[in-house]
Each structure stands twice: as structure tokens, then as C-alpha cells.
Write an enzyme that holds these catalytic residues in place. Structure first.
Site, mmCIF file in Angstrom:
data_model
loop_
_atom_site.group_PDB
_atom_site.id
_atom_site.type_symbol
_atom_site.label_atom_id
_atom_site.label_comp_id
_atom_site.label_asym_id
_atom_site.label_seq_id
_atom_site.Cartn_x
_atom_site.Cartn_y
_atom_site.Cartn_z
ATOM 1 N N ARG A 115 4.651 -0.051 -8.288
ATOM 2 C CA ARG A 115 5.779 -0.373 -9.181
ATOM 3 C C ARG A 115 6.854 0.709 -9.181
ATOM 4 N NH1 ARG A 115 1.473 -3.016 -12.460
ATOM 5 N NH2 ARG A 115 2.023 -5.224 -12.538
ATOM 6 N N LEU A 144 0.817 -1.216 0.000
ATOM 7 C CA LEU A 144 0.000 0.000 0.000
ATOM 8 C C LEU A 144 0.851 1.267 0.000
ATOM 9 C CD1 LEU A 144 -2.623 -1.168 2.653
ATOM 10 C CD2 LEU A 144 -2.716 -1.417 0.156
ATOM 11 N N SER A 200 2.360 4.546 -7.473
ATOM 12 C CA SER A 200 2.176 3.177 -7.933
ATOM 13 C C SER A 200 3.119 2.283 -7.132
ATOM 14 C CB SER A 200 2.543 3.089 -9.421
ATOM 15 O OG SER A 200 2.769 1.733 -9.778
ATOM 16 N N HIS A 250 -3.386 4.449 -2.270
ATOM 17 C CA HIS A 250 -4.359 3.497 -1.723
ATOM 18 C C HIS A 250 -5.009 4.075 -0.462
ATOM 19 C CE1 HIS A 250 -1.547 0.345 -3.551
ATOM 20 N NE2 HIS A 250 -2.699 0.058 -4.109
ATOM 21 N N GLU A 296 0.413 5.866 -0.397
ATOM 22 C CA GLU A 296 -0.478 6.973 -0.023
ATOM 23 C C GLU A 296 -1.711 7.044 -0.937
ATOM 24 O OE1 GLU A 296 -1.910 9.711 2.326
ATOM 25 O OE2 GLU A 296 -0.122 8.537 2.801
#
Ligand code: PAF
Length: 281
Positions: free
Chosen positions: A187, A33, A185, A37, A35
Site C-alpha cells: 500500500r 511483491l 507494504s 515478501h 522486498e
């Protein structure tokens, strides 16, 4: 905060809420998770009596050469973060709960899954639609929140909910960005410091396209060309797509006389990043 790993136990939890006539908001995630989310969850906490999130790295939405195995995971950290924003329950199944032996059913949303990310990730949206439909059946949420960064995913889920008459209201949350503009993200963790700097070109390119449309440019071809030059001239950046599309159908738009969405996918080193922005006329 409860952590529930089994479908059966999750259904029992949901039943106890439903029996009291109370509402549920679901935020589906693949964990790790950030910020972005948490912002979705803060919104969710205000929308319903109970905020449930799911954490499941869904194998069916990853292609054979994608990052399923190395997708970042940190449940201990996720638990603390979720608790800090009022999450009441995490549904945390493993793959054998979601796809037991003999599993054979998939949700295939046609047309809008073919372009943009669907062109280079052929079964991706089939996996997303399938797992989200399953999560909706298990959690029975009144509301489900999705980030607008995954614009096509949001459109696909809306189409599925509408087409299959599902009893859930899909809510979009604006893209949450780092201070310098990079869309948040999980990623982003893969990026080296240099790549992190180069990745800013995605947001810069979108802002540039926004300004071109704002100053009256109507030609998508012209805007795409300039944006593609900008990205291609940035070290380590390789374009997957740069498209200007209708906000609902995701069909390409040639001349811009109403609001459109510019969507980008760019590989920065070996990390594929996506971003998008509504270009207002
Ligand atoms: O956006 C994501 O994290 C995933 O695609 C989702 C919606 C949780 C489905 O696995």
C-alpha cells in the site's frame, strides 16, 4: 517455476511432493511483491524442500469501502521476483476457485479479532482466517511464514492453528523496513512524495515509545498520549488507533512491567498504514 491456477491441480502437485516424503514451506501473499515478501521467501527457501507461494487478493478480507478493486497487481513482475528467490511454484487461483458458487463456510476466531484493526475492519480477520485455512488445506505446508508487520493477523493465525489442531508450524518474520524506517507494504505505492515523508511518523512514534519504556516509563496512558500528539501534529495523518497491548492476548496493558506491543494504524491521506513494535522493559 510452476504457476498453478486450479485447486485440483495444486492438490495433485502437493500429493506428488508428499508421496516422496518431502516438506513444503508456504508464503501466502496478495501479490505486488516487495522486498519484505522476498525476505520471507528467502527464509522459506531454507526451511523446507519446496517453497510454494500463493498470490490471491482475497475479497472476503476487504470491507465494502476498502481498496479491493484498486489493490495493486502485477503478476508479470511478481513472477520474476519470486523466481529470483527460489520459489518453485506459485498458487495463483481466481476468486471462483477459492469461493465457488454456493460457498458458505467461514472461520471465525473470537476475541483477539475484536480490537485494533478488527474494530474498524469488522469482517477482515474472518476473511483472513478463512482464506489462510483454505490455503493450508490445499497446500498442506509443513511451515507457513507471515510478516510481523501484521501483528494481529499473525496472532489470529496462530490462535486458529492452535485451536483447530492444524498440522502447520507458523513462523514469524521480522518487519522489513525501508532505509528510512517506513515498514514495507504494497500500500506504500498509494502515497504521494509528501505523504511518504509524513508516513515516517509511524516508525518515529514507535521508536519514541520504545525509548520512553527503556527509560523507565510505566504508564501506557502517558506514552499513548505523547505518541498520539506526535502523529496528530503531522500533516495528513489521522489516527485510527494507538494501543499498547499484551503480546499474546492483544488485551490493552495499563502499566508496563513486562514486554508489550505498541500497535498503530494511521490514515495518511486516504491510505491506511499499520506498524508495531515490541517495547522491551
Ligand atoms: O498478509 C496478507 O497479504 C494477507 O492477509 C494473507 C495472509 C495473504 C491472506 O490473504
Amino acid at each position: 517455476m510452476e504457476i498453478i491456477r486450479e485447486v485440483k491441480a495444486m492438490k495433485a502437485y502437493v500429493r506428488s511432493i508428499r508421496n516422496k516424503g518431502e516438506t513444503i514451506c508456504l508464503v501466502p501473499t496478495m501479490g505486488y511483491l516487495h522486498e519484505g515478501h522476498l525476505d520471507l521467501m528467502r527464509m522459506g527457501a531454507t526451511m523446507a524442500d519446496h517453497l510454494v507461494i500463493s498470490i490471491f487478493v482475497n475479497p472476503t478480507q476487504f470491507g465494502p469501502n476498502e481498496d479491493l478493486d484498486k489493490y495493486p497487481r502485477d503478476m508479470e513482475r511478481d513472477e520474476k521476483l519470486a523466481a529470483s528467490v527460489g520459489v518453485e511454484c506459485i498458487f495463483f487461483p481466481d476468486a471462483s476457485q477459492m469461493y465457488p458458487d454456493g460457498y458458505a463456510t467461514y472461520v471465525n476466531v473470537e476475541r483477539i479479532t475484536q480490537s485494533l484493526c478488527g474494530a474498524s475492519r469488522p469482517n477482515h480477520f474472518r476473511g483472513v482466517a478463512t482464506v489462510v485455512a483454505k490455503l493450508f488445506n490445499i497446500v498442506e505446508p509443513d511451515f507457513a511464514i507471515f510478516g510481523q508487520k501484521d501483528y494481529q493477523q499473525l496472532a489470529v493465525i496462530r490462535r486458529m492453528v492452535n485451536d483447530l489442531n492444524m498440522n502447520v508450524k507458523v513462523v514469524a518474520h521480522h518487519t522489513v523496513r525501508e532505509k528510512d524506517g517506513l515498514a514495507m507494504s504494497s500500500r506504500n505505492k498509494y502515497l504521494s512524495p509528501d505523504q511518504r515523508r509524513n508516513a515516517l511518523v509511524l516508525h518515529k512514534a514507535l521508536l519514541y515509545a520504545f525509548s520512553l519504556v527503556g527509560s523507565g516509563e510505566k504508564s501506557s496512558a502517558k506514552i499513548r498520549e505523547e505518541v498520539m500528539d506526535m502523529i496528530a501534529n503531522t500533516p495528513e495523518c489521522v489516527i485510527d488507533y494507538v494501543e499498547i497491548v499484551d503480546p499474546d492476548t492483544l488485551e490493552p496493558v495499563e502499566s508496563i512491567y513486562a514486554d508489550v506491543v505498541m500497535a498503530l494504524a494511521v490514515k495518511v491521506g486516504s491510505t491506511r498504514l499499520i506498524d508495531n513494535m515490541t517495547l522491551e522493559v
